[in-house]
Design a protein around this motif. Structure first.
Motif, PDB file in Angstrom:
ATOM      1  N   LEU A  81     126.151  14.785 -50.745  1.00 36.83           N
ATOM      2  CA  LEU A  81     125.283  15.891 -50.338  1.00 36.83           C
ATOM      3  C   LEU A  81     124.276  15.430 -49.290  1.00 36.83           C
ATOM      4  N   GLY A  82     123.982  14.141 -49.304  1.00 43.66           N
ATOM      5  CA  GLY A  82     123.113  13.555 -48.285  1.00 43.66           C
ATOM      6  C   GLY A  82     121.754  14.214 -48.207  1.00 43.66           C
ATOM      7  N   LYS A  83     121.306  14.498 -46.973  1.00 41.71           N
ATOM      8  CA  LYS A  83     119.959  15.031 -46.745  1.00 41.71           C
ATOM      9  C   LYS A  83     119.739  16.383 -47.411  1.00 41.71           C
ATOM     10  N   TRP A  84     120.805  17.110 -47.697  1.00 37.44           N
ATOM     11  CA  TRP A  84     120.649  18.443 -48.290  1.00 37.44           C
ATOM     12  C   TRP A  84     120.179  18.363 -49.737  1.00 37.44           C
ATOM     13  N   ALA A  85     120.243  17.186 -50.345  1.00 37.18           N
ATOM     14  CA  ALA A  85     119.721  17.028 -51.707  1.00 37.18           C
ATOM     15  C   ALA A  85     118.224  17.310 -51.754  1.00 37.18           C
ATOM     16  N   SER A  86     117.541  17.171 -50.614  1.00 35.23           N
ATOM     17  CA  SER A  86     116.099  17.462 -50.576  1.00 35.23           C
ATOM     18  C   SER A  86     115.812  18.947 -50.773  1.00 35.23           C
ATOM     19  N   ARG A  87     116.816  19.794 -50.638  1.00 34.70           N
ATOM     20  CA  ARG A  87     116.639  21.237 -50.839  1.00 34.70           C
ATOM     21  C   ARG A  87     116.744  21.639 -52.307  1.00 34.70           C
ATOM     22  N   ILE A  88     117.081  20.693 -53.173  1.00 33.91           N
ATOM     23  CA  ILE A  88     117.224  21.010 -54.598  1.00 33.91           C
ATOM     24  C   ILE A  88     115.834  21.181 -55.210  1.00 33.91           C
ATOM     25  N   ILE A  89     115.594  22.363 -55.795  1.00 33.74           N
ATOM     26  CA  ILE A  89     114.306  22.635 -56.438  1.00 33.74           C
ATOM     27  C   ILE A  89     114.422  22.758 -57.952  1.00 33.74           C
TER      28      ILE A  89
END
Length: 158
Positions: A81-89
């Protein structure tokens, strides 16, 4: 790029992993000894387009959930998932047999000041009737296709 009213509505995607970012053919080509790079890069790129264009945040509603949100983020980041893991809330609690109930519980327990618009991307169909307009079904064969990406973008458009 489409225009979305990010300041007025919190866009959330309840994300399953298998059948959205991992397909049957991906499962045949992975090294089961490691979670590293399990996800289909093309499908992750499509998810990235969806997140970038809508400003959406992610809530994980998948069997990939772990005991803590930080563990889940780490696993998903390392799995592709890479950088998109930072969008997990957040992540739904894994305590019910019906995923739609888990999503309903998360929404009830996580009230936000701004209105929420949510989309469910999942290859299973165990959602609640009242969630039918917020649900797009994927498949283990194809995952997040271009067509589903476009449906998702249209869903979030004003």
């Amino acid at each position: 790029m489409r225009e979305y009213p990010f300041n007025k509505i919190l866009n959330i995607i309840f994300l399953d992993i298998d059948g959205v970012l991992v397909t049957n053919s991906d499962l045949k080509n992975i090294n089961p000894a490691t979670y590293s790079q399990w996800f289909n890069k093309t499908l992750v790129d499509r998810l990235g387009v969806l997140l970038e264009e809508t400003g959406a945040k992610l809530v994980i509603s998948s069997s990939w959930r772990r005991k803590s949100l930080s563990e889940t983020k780490k696993l998903l980041r390392e799995s592709g998932l890479g950088k998109w893991a930072s969008r997990i809330i957040g992540q739904t609690a894994e305590h019910r047999e019906i995923r739609g109930l888990e999503i309903q519980d998360w929404l009830r327990l996580n009230k936000h000041q701004e209105p929420i618009k949510y989309l469910i991307l999942d290859d299973d169909c165990d959602m609640l009737y009242q969630q039918k307009d917020n649900f797009i079904r994927t498949s283990m064969e194809n995952g997040l296709t271009r067509e589903i990406l476009n449906q998702s973008l249209d869903f979030f458009s004003p």
